[in-house]
Design an enzyme around this catalytic site. Structure first.
Site, PDB file in Angstrom:
ATOM      1  N   GLU A 138     -63.418  -3.331  22.912  1.00 22.63           N
ATOM      2  CA  GLU A 138     -62.175  -3.203  22.749  1.00 22.63           C
ATOM      3  C   GLU A 138     -61.719  -2.888  24.234  1.00 22.63           C
ATOM      4  O   GLU A 138     -61.221  -1.819  24.861  1.00 22.63           O
ATOM      5  CB  GLU A 138     -61.725  -1.678  22.078  1.00 22.63           C
ATOM      6  CG  GLU A 138     -61.941  -2.042  20.707  1.00 22.63           C
ATOM      7  CD  GLU A 138     -61.457  -0.954  19.897  1.00 22.63           C
ATOM      8  OE1 GLU A 138     -60.983  -0.922  18.750  1.00 22.63           O
ATOM      9  OE2 GLU A 138     -61.414   0.133  20.278  1.00 22.63           O
ATOM     10  N   GLU A 182     -62.876  -5.483  13.814  1.00 21.10           N
ATOM     11  CA  GLU A 182     -63.064  -4.147  12.907  1.00 21.10           C
ATOM     12  C   GLU A 182     -61.851  -4.158  12.176  1.00 21.10           C
ATOM     13  O   GLU A 182     -60.633  -4.387  12.639  1.00 21.10           O
ATOM     14  CB  GLU A 182     -62.952  -3.056  14.201  1.00 21.10           C
ATOM     15  CG  GLU A 182     -64.206  -3.045  15.178  1.00 21.10           C
ATOM     16  CD  GLU A 182     -64.176  -1.945  15.815  1.00 21.10           C
ATOM     17  OE1 GLU A 182     -63.413  -0.841  15.648  1.00 21.10           O
ATOM     18  OE2 GLU A 182     -64.814  -1.765  17.120  1.00 21.10           O
TER      19      GLU A 182
END
Length: 360
Positions: free
Chosen positions: A163, A263
């Site tokens: 991320e 995700e």
């Protein structure tokens, strides 16, 4: 009553209609079933099993890796921390889990945080051992470490950071303030991967579907990577699957990259199984049409799978936290914030959601 936590991502950089059963016509080919990635992140598994907790299928104890393999999962995603304080998710543990994954006939997707702990849009802390390195030495450390990881594990997919909305290895690799250095560090890691194992595919990973995703992938457009990875959680990134599809389509077409929903997760209940505050616990955090029930969770994953397949270059999805049951006991205040989004119920028995990972 259990208090709910809204763990919203803190960066300003961050700010979802399901497809039909058949992929829509697109300018680029839809991946075949054999190439479509159906993954689950099982990073907590060694820690949970070390606590003596077992997982079940049809109320009979069964290795969760086998359960997922039999359900259709073909990749297991594993996080890697540099030198974690509790010893979990370090290189040794990750190597052992990767070996087990391959023994079960699945492939390894490695997410390298380049940190001793969680790396995410609001936290990208360098490993303690690298804190005092100058920039040249930091690049060398990234190269040596990445080479070691790829040489020893040989993942089929590797993420350069987790991320990385505003880069990684802050402050040197903070994208918004040190763009050139972030690109140098990432390119160093990419080059190290390709030298160590040219078969390993490389992913760059962004959390969310805001316009900041376009900003990020424009910044990295000249880097030599294979997959765009996107995190999408309704609680964090909005409850519109239409918005999700639009963003995935735009990114894939603009940058001509394979794209993976790296995700996602969904609750099978709004209840809880320990006294650790959960992330999701209210009905307004749900996607319309998908209740917080066992069937709702399954149907959400099916919708996400269909959606990704309908996107140009849509190449797969990964379910995050499916193994994160309340493994410290139902009185724990430091247990799981995710047990109501796991793929196993409060008795650690596999839920019907695992059926969504099949090839159909």
């Amino acid at each position: 009553m259990k208090k709910l936590i809204f763990c919203f991502l803190t960066l300003a950089l961050i700010s979802c209609s399901s497809g039909g059963d058949s992929p829509e016509p697109t300018p680029t080919p839809i991946p075949t079933e054999d190439s479509f990635i159906r993954a689950a992140d099982l990073s907590f598994l060694p820690e949970i099993e070390a606590a003596g907790v077992s997982f079940k299928y049809n109320n009979t104890v069964q290795d969760p890796l086998l359960t997922l393999k039999n359900a259709g999962v073909n990749y297991i995603r594993i996080r890697l921390w540099n030198n974690p304080s509790n010893g979990h998710s370090n290189l040794s543990e990750v190597k052992q889990l990767a070996t087990k994954v391959r023994t079960h006939g699945m492939k390894v997707w490695l997410t390298v945080h380049y940190s001793d702990t969680w790396a995410d849009p609001g936290n990208q802390t360098k490993p303690v051992a690298w804190q005092n390195l100058n920039f040249s030495d930091l690049k060398s450390a990234v190269s040596v470490y990445t080479t070691q990881v790829v040489t020893e594990i040989k993942p089929e997919i590797i993420q350069i950071g987790n991320e990385t909305n505003d880069g990684f290895l802050w402050p040197e690799g903070k994208l918004s303030t040190n763009e050139t250095q972030y690109l140098e560090l990432t390119n160093t890691a990419i080059s190290s991967v390709k030298t160590a194992n040219s078969a390993t595919k490389i992913m760059l990973h962004f959390a969310g579907i805001s316009n900041s995703a376009d900003w990020y992938f424009n910044k990295v457009k000249n880097l030599n990577y294979d997959y765009i990875g996107i995190s999408y959680y309704p609680v964090y990134h909005g409850t519109s699957l239409t918005d999700l599809k639009t963003k995935l389509t735009t990114l894939s077409q603009t940058y001509n990259k394979k794209i993976i929903l790296a995700e996602t997760s969904y609750p099978f209940t709004l209840s809880w199984n320990d006294w650790t505050n959960n992330v999701v616990g209210q009905s307004n955090q749900l996607v319309a049409g998908y209740d917080a029930t066992a069937s709702g969770q399954k149907n959400y994953i099916l919708a996400i799978k269909s959606l990704v397949k309908s996107v140009p270059n849509g190449s797969g999805l990964c379910y995050w936290g499916g193994e994160w049951v309340a493994f410290k006991g139902n009185q724990a205040t430091n247990g799981s914030t995710w047990e109501n989004q796991a793929l196993w119920d409060f008795n650690n028995n596999a839920l019907e959601a695992i059926q969504a990972f099949n090839k159909d």
